[in-house]
Scaffold this motif. Structure first.
Motif, mmCIF file in Angstrom:
data_model
loop_
_atom_site.group_PDB
_atom_site.id
_atom_site.type_symbol
_atom_site.label_atom_id
_atom_site.label_comp_id
_atom_site.label_asym_id
_atom_site.label_seq_id
_atom_site.Cartn_x
_atom_site.Cartn_y
_atom_site.Cartn_z
ATOM 1 N N TRP A 103 -30.716 60.447 106.278
ATOM 2 C CA TRP A 103 -31.570 61.594 105.941
ATOM 3 C C TRP A 103 -31.929 62.426 107.166
ATOM 4 O O TRP A 103 -32.689 63.363 107.075
ATOM 5 C CB TRP A 103 -32.862 61.101 105.271
ATOM 6 N N HIS A 154 -34.461 52.167 97.274
ATOM 7 C CA HIS A 154 -33.377 53.136 97.123
ATOM 8 C C HIS A 154 -32.102 52.610 97.800
ATOM 9 O O HIS A 154 -31.002 52.771 97.264
ATOM 10 C CB HIS A 154 -33.800 54.475 97.728
ATOM 11 N N CYS A 210 -28.410 53.950 97.401
ATOM 12 C CA CYS A 210 -27.832 54.426 98.659
ATOM 13 C C CYS A 210 -27.313 53.228 99.461
ATOM 14 O O CYS A 210 -27.851 52.865 100.502
ATOM 15 C CB CYS A 210 -28.876 55.221 99.441
ATOM 16 N N PRO A 253 -22.477 54.649 98.885
ATOM 17 C CA PRO A 253 -23.666 55.224 98.274
ATOM 18 C C PRO A 253 -23.294 55.990 97.002
ATOM 19 O O PRO A 253 -22.247 56.624 96.940
ATOM 20 C CB PRO A 253 -24.213 56.158 99.359
ATOM 21 N N ALA A 254 -24.156 55.870 95.993
ATOM 22 C CA ALA A 254 -23.866 56.493 94.700
ATOM 23 C C ALA A 254 -24.434 57.915 94.674
ATOM 24 O O ALA A 254 -25.344 58.232 93.911
ATOM 25 C CB ALA A 254 -24.455 55.638 93.580
ATOM 26 N N CYS A 255 -23.877 58.777 95.509
ATOM 27 C CA CYS A 255 -24.432 60.132 95.676
ATOM 28 C C CYS A 255 -24.496 60.901 94.348
ATOM 29 O O CYS A 255 -25.442 61.648 94.099
ATOM 30 C CB CYS A 255 -23.613 60.917 96.689
ATOM 31 N N ILE A 263 -32.198 62.214 94.868
ATOM 32 C CA ILE A 263 -32.620 63.039 96.011
ATOM 33 C C ILE A 263 -31.438 63.716 96.702
ATOM 34 O O ILE A 263 -31.557 64.193 97.826
ATOM 35 C CB ILE A 263 -33.439 62.217 97.031
ATOM 36 N N ALA A 264 -30.320 63.779 95.996
ATOM 37 C CA ALA A 264 -29.130 64.411 96.586
ATOM 38 C C ALA A 264 -29.428 65.808 97.149
ATOM 39 O O ALA A 264 -28.965 66.132 98.242
ATOM 40 C CB ALA A 264 -28.008 64.464 95.561
ATOM 41 N N CYS A 270 -30.658 65.606 100.707
ATOM 42 C CA CYS A 270 -30.004 64.652 101.607
ATOM 43 C C CYS A 270 -28.840 65.286 102.385
ATOM 44 O O CYS A 270 -27.860 65.722 101.791
ATOM 45 C CB CYS A 270 -29.487 63.469 100.796
ATOM 46 N N ALA A 297 -26.680 63.762 103.953
ATOM 47 C CA ALA A 297 -25.498 62.895 103.904
ATOM 48 C C ALA A 297 -24.863 62.882 102.510
ATOM 49 O O ALA A 297 -23.955 62.079 102.255
ATOM 50 C CB ALA A 297 -25.875 61.475 104.307
ATOM 51 N N TYR A 298 -25.314 63.790 101.636
ATOM 52 C CA TYR A 298 -24.704 63.851 100.306
ATOM 53 C C TYR A 298 -23.189 64.001 100.472
ATOM 54 O O TYR A 298 -22.725 64.821 101.260
ATOM 55 C CB TYR A 298 -25.251 65.042 99.515
HETATM 56 S S1 SF4 Z 1 -27.155 61.608 98.376
HETATM 57 FE FE1 SF4 Z 1 -27.892 60.762 100.305
HETATM 58 S S2 SF4 Z 1 -29.591 59.392 99.690
HETATM 59 FE FE2 SF4 Z 1 -28.381 59.804 97.891
HETATM 60 S S3 SF4 Z 1 -26.916 58.129 97.778
HETATM 61 FE FE3 SF4 Z 1 -25.878 59.818 98.856
HETATM 62 S S4 SF4 Z 1 -26.261 59.414 101.013
HETATM 63 FE FE4 SF4 Z 1 -27.728 58.160 99.874
#
Ligand code: SF4
Length: 297
Positions: A193, A227, A232, A237-239, A244-245, A248, A250-251
Motif C-alpha cells: 500500500w 486482509h 491479499c 493476492p486476489a486483487c 480496497i482495490a 491500492c 499494488a492492484y
Molecule cells: S488490490 Fe492491493 S490490497 Fe487488494 S489484493 Fe491486490 S495487492 Fe492486495
C-alpha cells in the motif's frame, strides 16, 4: 455462499509525492525512527487520508476483526501467541485447551515436565523450542512478576521467547493498550500500500503508527492481518475480489479477474469468528453474524 466482499471497481490512480514526515510515535512504541518521506509521489496528507480510508473500508469488511487465538486471560494469550510462530492460529487453538487444562497457571507450567509439555505441543511444530519458551516464560512470570503477566512492554520483552510483536498482541488484546502488531502479513500489506518502504519491523511500526491515532492501532493491526490472511496473500493476492482495490497502488500484482480472484479467497474454517474454536461472548451476543465467512462457500 456468495463471497461477502464487494466487487472491486477499477483502481483509481494513486499519485504519490514525497514530503517530510517527522511524526514521533510516543508512549508504548519506543521505536524511534519514523519514515522520513512517504514512498512514491504521494503527499503526506494524501497518504494519511488514503491509509485511514483503507482502514475504514477494512473495518466494514471485517467488522469483527480480533485476535484469532482463543484465550481467557493474559497468560493464555501470551502462551498462545508464542506458540503461533510458524503455524496457524487454528492449530494453536486446537492445542491449547489440553495445555491449559493440565497447566492452568504460570506456576503449573513452570513446574511442568518438559517431555510432557512437548507431547502436547508437538502439533504446533518446533515443539521443543516452544516448550522451552513457554516453560521459561512461566518461570520468569513466577519468579519475577508474582505469577502475573506484566502489562508493560519493557517487562514483556524480557520474557524468554517474547518479542515486540508478541508483546503488542498481549498489550492490545489482554490489556486494552494500543499496539501495532507487525507480523508477516502486516509487513507485506503496508509495503504494497506504500504506507512505508521500511523493512525493519520496528521502523514499520513507527512509520505506520505515525499515520493513525493511537486509539486505532490495535484494530488496525487486526484489519490488516485479516486482509492478508484472506485476500491479499503473499503469492497470489486476489486483487479482482479486493474491496480496497481502488485505494491500492499494488492492484494488479495478483489475479484481477473477479471470478478467478474469488476462488483465491482463503478462510480457515475452525469456528466463528475466524479461526477461533471458542468464540468470545460478544460475538455470540451479536447472534454469531458479525464475522464474514469469506470464501466459505
Ligand atoms: S488490490 Fe492491493 S490490497 Fe487488494 S489484493 Fe491486490 S495487492 Fe492486495
Amino acid at each position: 455462499m456468495a463471497p461477502l466482499v464487494k466487487k472491486s471497481a477499477p483502481p483509481k490512480k494513486v499519485t504519490i509525492a514525497p514530503k517530510k514526515a517527522t511524526a514521533a510515535v510516543k508512549g508504548l512504541a519506543p521505536a524511534k525512527t519514523v519514515a522520513a518521506e512517504p514512498p512514491g509521489g504521494e503527499s503526506r496528507t494524501a497518504l494519511v487520508r488514503r491509509a485511514r480510508r483503507i482502514n475504514r473500508e477494512l473495518a466494514q469488511v471485517y467488522p469483527y476483526a480480533h485476535p484469532e487465538l482463543d484465550f481467557d486471560n493474559p497468560f493464555q494469550l501470551l502462551v498462545a501467541t508464542v506458540l503461533s510462530a510458524q503455524t496457524t492460529d487454528l492449530r494453536v487453538n486446537q492445542t491449547t485447551p489440553a495445555l491449559f487444562a493440565k497447566y492452568p497457571t504460570p506456576e503449573d507450567l513452570a513446574a511442568a515436565n518438559p517431555e510432557e509439555v512437548e507431547e502436547i505441543l508437538r502439533p504446533c511444530g518446533f515443539f521443543r523450542a516452544k516448550t522451552k519458551s513457554v516453560i521459561g516464560l512461566s518461570k520468569a512470570l513466577t519468579e519475577d512478576f508474582g505469577g502475573e503477566v506484566p502489562g508493560r512492554l519493557e517487562d514483556l520483552v524480557k520474557l524468554p521467547g517474547v518479542g515486540r510483536k508478541t508483546a503488542f498482541v498481549v498489550l492490545g488484546n489482554a490489556f486494552g493498550r494500543p499496539g501495532i502488531t507487525v507480523d508477516t502479513h502486516f509487513q507485506r500489506l503496508v509495503r504494497r500500500w506504500r504506507w512505508t518502504d521500511e523493512t525493519d519491523p520496528d521502523k514499520i511500526e513507527a512509520a505506520v503508527g505515525a499515520l493513525f491515532p493511537k486509539s486505532d492501532w490495535t484494530d488496525l493491526s487486526h484489519h490488516v492481518i485479516w486482509h492478508g490472511r484472506r485476500i491479499c496473500h503473499a503469492r497470489k493476492p486476489a486483487c479482482g475480489a479486493c474491496p480496497i482495490a481502488p485505494l491500492c497502488p499494488a492492484y494488479g500484482e495478483g489475479e484481477t479477474d473477479p471470478e478467478k480472484a474469488r476462488k483465491l479467497l482463503k478462510y480457515e474454517k475452525g469456528g466463528f469468528p475466524g479461526q477461533r474454536l471458542n468464540p468470545p461472548q460478544a460475538y455470540l451476543d451479536a447472534g454469531g453474524k458479525a464475522a464474514p465467512p469469506l470464501g466459505a462457500g
